[in-house]
Design a protein around this motif. Sequence first.
Motif, PDB file in Angstrom:
ATOM      1  N   HIS A  37      50.793  23.026  -1.282  1.00  0.00           N
ATOM      2  CA  HIS A  37      52.148  22.353  -0.741  1.00  0.00           C
ATOM      3  C   HIS A  37      52.784  21.931  -2.233  1.00  0.00           C
ATOM      4  CE1 HIS A  37      51.854  24.506   2.591  1.00  0.00           C
ATOM      5  NE2 HIS A  37      53.137  24.168   3.146  1.00  0.00           N
ATOM      6  N   GLU A  48      57.304  17.837   2.916  1.00  0.00           N
ATOM      7  CA  GLU A  48      58.175  17.999   2.524  1.00  0.00           C
ATOM      8  C   GLU A  48      58.994  18.858   3.091  1.00  0.00           C
ATOM      9  OE1 GLU A  48      55.549  18.975   3.931  1.00  0.00           O
ATOM     10  OE2 GLU A  48      55.506  20.714   5.430  1.00  0.00           O
ATOM     11  N   TRP A  49      59.518  17.558   4.462  1.00  0.00           N
ATOM     12  CA  TRP A  49      60.765  18.446   5.312  1.00  0.00           C
ATOM     13  C   TRP A  49      61.415  16.413   5.289  1.00  0.00           C
ATOM     14  CZ3 TRP A  49      62.526  21.085   9.399  1.00  0.00           C
ATOM     15  CH2 TRP A  49      62.055  21.848   9.568  1.00  0.00           C
ATOM     16  N   HIS A  96      59.608  26.100  -0.896  1.00  0.00           N
ATOM     17  CA  HIS A  96      59.740  25.739  -0.086  1.00  0.00           C
ATOM     18  C   HIS A  96      60.741  25.385   0.561  1.00  0.00           C
ATOM     19  CE1 HIS A  96      58.065  23.445   3.835  1.00  0.00           C
ATOM     20  NE2 HIS A  96      56.472  24.198   3.491  1.00  0.00           N
ATOM     21  N   HIS A  97      61.238  24.826   2.169  1.00  0.00           N
ATOM     22  CA  HIS A  97      62.347  25.002   3.222  1.00  0.00           C
ATOM     23  C   HIS A  97      63.582  23.815   2.001  1.00  0.00           C
ATOM     24  CE1 HIS A  97      59.666  26.337   5.690  1.00  0.00           C
ATOM     25  NE2 HIS A  97      59.754  25.296   5.825  1.00  0.00           N
ATOM     26  N   ASP A 198      56.900  31.741   5.471  1.00  0.00           N
ATOM     27  CA  ASP A 198      56.468  31.131   7.057  1.00  0.00           C
ATOM     28  C   ASP A 198      58.142  30.798   7.354  1.00  0.00           C
ATOM     29  OD1 ASP A 198      55.704  29.280   7.670  1.00  0.00           O
ATOM     30  OD2 ASP A 198      55.593  27.372   5.834  1.00  0.00           O
ATOM     31  N   ASP A 242      50.037  26.148  12.814  1.00  0.00           N
ATOM     32  CA  ASP A 242      49.322  25.658  11.348  1.00  0.00           C
ATOM     33  C   ASP A 242      48.079  24.834  12.369  1.00  0.00           C
ATOM     34  OD1 ASP A 242      51.151  26.193  10.215  1.00  0.00           O
ATOM     35  OD2 ASP A 242      52.277  24.154  10.557  1.00  0.00           O
TER      36      ASP A 242
END
Length: 587
Positions: A37, A48-49, A96-97, A198, A242
């Motif tokens: 990641h 990452e959030w 990613h998001h 995802d 997860d």
Amino acid sequence: MGISKAGSTGQEEQNRTAERDPRKAWWTAARFGMFIHWGLYALPAQGEWIMYAQKTPVREYEKLAQRFNPTEFDAKAWVALAKEAGMRYIVITAKHHDGFAMYGSKADPFNIVDATPFGRDPLKELAEACAEAGIVLCFYYSHVIDWHHPHALHKEHNNTWDYKLEEKRFAEYFEGKAKPQLKELLTEYGRVGLLWFDTAGGLSEEDSKDIVRHVRSLQPDCLINSRVSHFMGMGDFVSKGDNEIGMSGEDTRPWETPMTLNQSWGYTTKDQVWKTADSLIKKLVNVIGKGGNLLLNVGPMPQGTIPELSAERLREVGEWTGRNAEAIYGTDGSPFPVELEWGALTTRPGRVYLHVHNDKWPANGLRLGGIRNRVLRAYCLADQSRTELEFEQAYDEELELHTLEIRLPDEPADQYVSVVALELEGENDFDRTLTQMPDGVFQLEVPHAKISLVREADEEAGIPVIRGAEWTFKLVKPGTYELLLVSFKRHDQAWNGLYPEPILLESAGQVIAVDPREDLADSDSPSCQHPYTAVLSRMGQFTWDQAGVHTLTLLSSRLKDPAPKFTEIWHADAVKLRALRLVRVDG
Ligand code: FHN
């Protein structure tokens, strides 16, 4: 006497014959992969959030790109570390998001080549390094959540601080960014082993199928994980939740556990709860012993290096995987549908490998039931001289049970987990019925029960649907057993109310109805970890006077429909009813 298969679901048999699809052969043989990641979020170093958590406006978040300059990134060094750990493939976040592409994308300028002073394409460099080292490169792609794009639309986790939900036109994102970027990834980086999708929340069945078709049309051999959709059966293999390790027989398709090294995916300075090499190796063997793959994550730092605390653990795991490669790669999981208290078991034609936890080293010998072949030799894999271990095989006619007793050396032969190899005569021939092992506790796992509907839900009366699990099993040692319910409980849940009604147990005319309590926490369970804790609830005792085949039923509203059409992985269950553990009271 005789029972034909584990429980009566046939699930275990399906597993054995499951999917010998040649497209998947490299992946099922690989067993162990590296998840990476890495993105702009490495800079604030809080996972990452961070953009979503802080509702960072797009224009603000974009400024991170101006500072993202990972000059110490060395693709060869990352690939070498994966290889040293014994990992055979790499899955890296291509996007990613946060919507930031970690490669040179022509479909969207918010990418590492066009938007950062770094200007290089790390995925190109990784593709070259992987090809050179014989590691399969794979990409993670967040196909639904994208907080940067005005039209990305997820069921729940959207950028609502920059964009209005009601103005979103999903097709503009899907056709304008997601699909073109997937095309770039599948046409400009050589062979892509798999695409790891995802958080599919809200994606329609038709759009999920569209993505699958899109990938297949570009690289037919590229595998797709199940998170491409929440509709069951899509993709080529199952990504568990997860950090979730399945139960034996739970999945009829090849599966993997995505796992963190600490408790986070993206780089964070806040989380320092690291798993030890000991616990990682035990989890690895638990996963492969059930026929799964382990995808273990690292979160590289903004300057482009993998944190040393991660690297040192991976190197330590690598020493172990190097010594025990034969018992890992290309093996099958255990044919026996039970958790083994002392460790795990893998097989290949002509071989059985017993992965014995050093802290459970059975000084008085290891006993095993169910190997019908004649054993030719037994030795520890870590013992270079392959000193032969003494063993004895027997057959109990009344119980129709083959047993094996091996005398182990006084001290474990390896670090953390010592592998004992058995060489077998002839074709592997195992008794796969649900049978008590001669030693240790005996667990009746939910996937090996026949699940049936007992009572429909009555919503008005607030009565949930009740299901029954029925196990048919062979008891080897008659006597009185303490019954312990095994549940995995999410760390953020209070116990009260998780089991809304008493659990009913019945066997051989004995009946128990108990409200399960949180009696013991099994913090050391290799098959469980953050965000879950294994909880044991004392249910009472049953006595079976005779060895042989018995049935036991359990009734609960927490038993699941064994064949759901749809599942929302994101909303991981508050409690998972895993098994009923039988512990012999008189030893
Ligand atoms: O939201 C993501 C999360 O950031 C991470 O990428 C994990 C990896 O499996 N998947 C999602 C949560 O399940």
